[in-house]
Every structure is written in structure tokens, then in C-alpha cells.
Scaffold this motif. Sequence first.
Motif, PDB file in Angstrom:
ATOM      1  N   ILE A 193     -12.933   8.204  -0.192  1.00 33.44           N
ATOM      2  CA  ILE A 193     -13.099   8.336   1.253  1.00 33.44           C
ATOM      3  C   ILE A 193     -13.184   9.813   1.621  1.00 33.44           C
ATOM      4  O   ILE A 193     -12.666  10.678   0.927  1.00 33.44           O
ATOM      5  CB  ILE A 193     -11.964   7.651   2.032  1.00 33.44           C
ATOM      6  CG1 ILE A 193     -10.600   8.266   1.695  1.00 33.44           C
ATOM      7  CG2 ILE A 193     -11.963   6.146   1.759  1.00 33.44           C
ATOM      8  CD1 ILE A 193      -9.458   7.746   2.557  1.00 33.44           C
TER       9      ILE A 193
ATOM     10  N   MET B  76      -8.856  -1.877   4.492  1.00 28.46           N
ATOM     11  CA  MET B  76      -7.576  -1.803   3.790  1.00 28.46           C
ATOM     12  C   MET B  76      -6.408  -1.950   4.752  1.00 28.46           C
ATOM     13  O   MET B  76      -6.527  -1.596   5.920  1.00 28.46           O
ATOM     14  CB  MET B  76      -7.453  -0.448   3.073  1.00 28.46           C
ATOM     15  CG  MET B  76      -8.520  -0.186   2.038  1.00 28.46           C
ATOM     16  SD  MET B  76      -8.661   1.594   1.672  1.00 28.46           S
ATOM     17  CE  MET B  76      -6.951   2.002   1.289  1.00 28.46           C
TER      18      MET B  76
ATOM     19  N   GLN C  19      -3.637   5.911  10.207  1.00 27.45           N
ATOM     20  CA  GLN C  19      -3.135   4.820   9.383  1.00 27.45           C
ATOM     21  C   GLN C  19      -1.628   4.879   9.151  1.00 27.45           C
ATOM     22  O   GLN C  19      -0.988   3.854   8.903  1.00 27.45           O
ATOM     23  CB  GLN C  19      -3.858   4.824   8.028  1.00 27.45           C
ATOM     24  CG  GLN C  19      -5.359   4.604   8.110  1.00 27.45           C
ATOM     25  CD  GLN C  19      -6.156   5.888   8.326  1.00 27.45           C
ATOM     26  OE1 GLN C  19      -5.626   6.896   8.795  1.00 27.45           O
ATOM     27  NE2 GLN C  19      -7.425   5.863   7.957  1.00 27.45           N
TER      28      GLN C  19
ATOM     29  N   ASP D 165      -2.866  -0.727   6.340  1.00 28.95           N
ATOM     30  CA  ASP D 165      -2.273   0.600   6.506  1.00 28.95           C
ATOM     31  C   ASP D 165      -1.210   0.837   5.440  1.00 28.95           C
ATOM     32  O   ASP D 165      -0.580  -0.111   4.958  1.00 28.95           O
ATOM     33  CB  ASP D 165      -1.631   0.727   7.888  1.00 28.95           C
ATOM     34  CG  ASP D 165      -2.654   0.805   9.005  1.00 28.95           C
ATOM     35  OD1 ASP D 165      -3.816   1.143   8.719  1.00 28.95           O
ATOM     36  OD2 ASP D 165      -2.278   0.520  10.163  1.00 28.95           O
TER      37      ASP D 165
ATOM     38  N   THR E  76      -7.850   4.347  -4.066  1.00 28.30           N
ATOM     39  CA  THR E  76      -8.663   5.108  -3.125  1.00 28.30           C
ATOM     40  C   THR E  76      -8.323   6.587  -3.267  1.00 28.30           C
ATOM     41  O   THR E  76      -7.145   6.958  -3.226  1.00 28.30           O
ATOM     42  CB  THR E  76      -8.412   4.647  -1.679  1.00 28.30           C
ATOM     43  OG1 THR E  76      -8.709   3.247  -1.579  1.00 28.30           O
ATOM     44  CG2 THR E  76      -9.277   5.423  -0.703  1.00 28.30           C
TER      45      THR E  76
ATOM     46  N   HIS F 260       0.838  -1.201   0.000  1.00 28.47           N
ATOM     47  CA  HIS F 260       0.000   0.000   0.000  1.00 28.47           C
ATOM     48  C   HIS F 260       0.871   1.249   0.000  1.00 28.47           C
ATOM     49  O   HIS F 260       1.686   1.449   0.903  1.00 28.47           O
ATOM     50  CB  HIS F 260      -0.906  -0.027   1.234  1.00 28.47           C
ATOM     51  CG  HIS F 260      -1.924   1.062   1.279  1.00 28.47           C
ATOM     52  ND1 HIS F 260      -2.864   1.183   2.279  1.00 28.47           N
ATOM     53  CD2 HIS F 260      -2.168   2.123   0.451  1.00 28.47           C
ATOM     54  CE1 HIS F 260      -3.634   2.236   2.070  1.00 28.47           C
ATOM     55  NE2 HIS F 260      -3.214   2.827   0.959  1.00 28.47           N
TER      56      HIS F 260
ATOM     57  N   ARG G 171     -12.472   3.608  -4.684  1.00 25.52           N
ATOM     58  CA  ARG G 171     -13.179   4.038  -3.484  1.00 25.52           C
ATOM     59  C   ARG G 171     -12.868   5.508  -3.245  1.00 25.52           C
ATOM     60  O   ARG G 171     -11.743   5.956  -3.470  1.00 25.52           O
ATOM     61  CB  ARG G 171     -12.743   3.224  -2.263  1.00 25.52           C
ATOM     62  CG  ARG G 171     -13.178   1.773  -2.279  1.00 25.52           C
ATOM     63  CD  ARG G 171     -12.880   1.126  -0.945  1.00 25.52           C
ATOM     64  NE  ARG G 171     -13.600   1.791   0.140  1.00 25.52           N
ATOM     65  CZ  ARG G 171     -13.254   1.700   1.417  1.00 25.52           C
ATOM     66  NH1 ARG G 171     -12.186   1.008   1.766  1.00 25.52           N
ATOM     67  NH2 ARG G 171     -13.957   2.325   2.350  1.00 25.52           N
TER      68      ARG G 171
ATOM     69  N   ASP H 157     -12.613   5.152   7.571  1.00 19.96           N
ATOM     70  CA  ASP H 157     -12.964   5.023   6.154  1.00 19.96           C
ATOM     71  C   ASP H 157     -12.152   3.931   5.473  1.00 19.96           C
ATOM     72  O   ASP H 157     -12.590   3.354   4.469  1.00 19.96           O
ATOM     73  CB  ASP H 157     -12.712   6.349   5.424  1.00 19.96           C
ATOM     74  CG  ASP H 157     -13.659   7.447   5.868  1.00 19.96           C
ATOM     75  OD1 ASP H 157     -14.679   7.137   6.530  1.00 19.96           O
ATOM     76  OD2 ASP H 157     -13.388   8.623   5.557  1.00 19.96           O
ATOM     77  N   THR H 158     -10.969   3.651   5.994  1.00 20.28           N
ATOM     78  CA  THR H 158     -10.060   2.682   5.398  1.00 20.28           C
ATOM     79  C   THR H 158     -10.112   1.332   6.093  1.00 20.28           C
ATOM     80  O   THR H 158      -9.175   0.537   5.982  1.00 20.28           O
ATOM     81  CB  THR H 158      -8.611   3.215   5.458  1.00 20.28           C
ATOM     82  OG1 THR H 158      -8.294   3.488   6.839  1.00 20.28           O
ATOM     83  CG2 THR H 158      -8.457   4.486   4.656  1.00 20.28           C
TER      84      THR H 158
ATOM     85  N   TYR I 252      -2.449  -1.457  -3.508  1.00 16.65           N
ATOM     86  CA  TYR I 252      -3.270  -0.382  -2.953  1.00 16.65           C
ATOM     87  C   TYR I 252      -2.567   0.954  -3.173  1.00 16.65           C
ATOM     88  O   TYR I 252      -1.401   1.118  -2.826  1.00 16.65           O
ATOM     89  CB  TYR I 252      -3.489  -0.578  -1.454  1.00 16.65           C
ATOM     90  CG  TYR I 252      -4.276  -1.808  -1.072  1.00 16.65           C
ATOM     91  CD1 TYR I 252      -5.647  -1.740  -0.827  1.00 16.65           C
ATOM     92  CD2 TYR I 252      -3.647  -3.050  -0.949  1.00 16.65           C
ATOM     93  CE1 TYR I 252      -6.369  -2.860  -0.468  1.00 16.65           C
ATOM     94  CE2 TYR I 252      -4.360  -4.182  -0.594  1.00 16.65           C
ATOM     95  CZ  TYR I 252      -5.725  -4.090  -0.346  1.00 16.65           C
ATOM     96  OH  TYR I 252      -6.440  -5.202   0.008  1.00 16.65           O
TER      97      TYR I 252
ATOM     98  N   LEU J  28      -4.478  10.731   6.655  1.00 12.96           N
ATOM     99  CA  LEU J  28      -4.296   9.370   7.167  1.00 12.96           C
ATOM    100  C   LEU J  28      -3.480   9.352   8.463  1.00 12.96           C
ATOM    101  O   LEU J  28      -2.524   8.586   8.613  1.00 12.96           O
ATOM    102  CB  LEU J  28      -3.623   8.489   6.105  1.00 12.96           C
ATOM    103  CG  LEU J  28      -4.371   8.324   4.778  1.00 12.96           C
ATOM    104  CD1 LEU J  28      -3.580   7.405   3.843  1.00 12.96           C
ATOM    105  CD2 LEU J  28      -5.782   7.773   4.978  1.00 12.96           C
TER     106      LEU J  28
ATOM    107  N   THR K 152      -3.484   5.036  -2.443  1.00  6.96           N
ATOM    108  CA  THR K 152      -4.409   6.024  -1.875  1.00  6.96           C
ATOM    109  C   THR K 152      -3.829   7.410  -2.093  1.00  6.96           C
ATOM    110  O   THR K 152      -2.675   7.666  -1.731  1.00  6.96           O
ATOM    111  CB  THR K 152      -4.629   5.783  -0.373  1.00  6.96           C
ATOM    112  OG1 THR K 152      -5.167   4.469  -0.185  1.00  6.96           O
ATOM    113  CG2 THR K 152      -5.592   6.803   0.205  1.00  6.96           C
TER     114      THR K 152
END
Length: 253
Positions: free
Chosen positions: A112, A188, A210, A190, A142, A22, A110, A184-185, A66, A207, A68
Motif C-alpha cells: 500500500i 481489510m 485505521q 482495522d 501488507t 490484525h 499487498r 488503501d486498506t 493480518y 494508518l 501490516t
Amino acid sequence: MSAASASDVTSVVSGQQPGLSHVAIIMDGNGRWAKSRGLPRAAGHERGVEALRRTVEAAGELGIRYLTVFSFSTENWRRPAAEVNALFGLLKAYVQRDLARLTQEGVRIRIIGLRDGLPDDVAALVEKAERETAANSKFFLTIAFNYGGREEIARAARGVAEAVASGRLKPDDVNEKSFAGFLDTGSMPDPDLLIRTSGEYRLSNFLLWQCAYSELVFMDVLWPDFDRACLEEALAKFHERERRFGTVSPGAA
């Protein structure tokens, strides 16, 4: 080159990222990019969308599952109305132009952040993107839009309080894992790596929960100039790090 780093290079070439699934990115520098060229800020945001397209493609090719990205913060409402509307328009343009292709390529989208306050057409498009890609699982994109880390944590705390009050959750069961499920995550992992462009050295309310143990890489490149080479540079820095998560190195005294 050490044996470990040689293995990492081989894995990267073969489309894997050992210890990394991620990546989160604070996409910063659109306005400065435009100003340095005598262009309106909107031009920088437009070029920033192109950088996002390049990055999504490169991330998938490099074995990241992932991604974001921070697109619009709850604080960005303070910007001039014309710029805010332009940012809404770019989100719409990106989804409308790329949704079919991303769906076909197995990307799940997604969004968020807060839906309250978004224009109806933007909210409807966000819901469409999430609905049409819900079954995809090859790559998870995301987009944090109308998002603030503190607001997210406060909203999660309200959710926990409501669950406890209703009896759905026992107070003794409130811990880091259960709390994270209200974020919201929640579904997923971190972020392993957080990248910020434009030479700024702060998280800017992104974040916050996270990224407690994310590796941080700050780059001088302005976001519209970000490309695969920049991403590979950040990944190389990640693989140079030793992630101990509060422990000590193996063999340390």
C-alpha cells in the motif's frame, strides 16, 4: 490468573488470538541498532529484513491473519539517496527471495502507498508479488511502502469527491464505512493492535484513520532484535486491555 486471561492463554497456545486478527507494526530502530554496533545504517536495514521474516512466521503460527508493517514512508525520501536506494534494494531482495515460499504457504502480499516515483523494477516486482499471491487467503501480509497516512486520507477524499461528482455515490451516502472503502486498506479489518519498536511514542503518519481504536504497545527493543518472544509480549499486553470502543465496562455505574 483470571478466568478470562486463562482462556486467552489457552487460545494463544492453540493458535488463536481472541479478539485479535490484525496486527500493525512500525518497524523502527534499524539505524540505531547499526550505529550502536559501529556498522553502516544499511546493515541495520538488512537485519531488519531478517526480523520481518521471523515476525511473519511467528504471526502466522500465533493465529494472526493480518499483519501490516511500515517499511518506507513518504517522508523517508528526505534521507540520503544511498539509504533510500538500499531500502528499495531490500524490498526487492525480500520479495525475490521469499515470494515462492510465501505463495506456497498461502500468504497474500499487498503493497500500500504511492506507486508514483518508485523505480520501474521495484514497481514491477510489487505488481508481480500482488498478482502471484492474489488467490491466497491463509495469511495477509501488507507492506506500507512509500506510504503516508495523511496522503492516503487526502487521496481517498479525492476518490470520494470524484465518485460524487460522477453520480456513482450520493452525498448522503458518504459516511465512515463508505469512506473507508476508498482507503488503501479498504478490504481489510482495522488493526486491533499497533506495535512500535525502538522506544518511540508516536504514530509517524501510519494508518491514522485505521488505528482510531487500535490498542497501542510501544516497546524499547530495536527492530532488528524483534522476535517471536517480543511479539508474544505485545500480544500479552493486548489481552490485558479492556476494549470498550467508547462504551463503559459491563456493570459500571
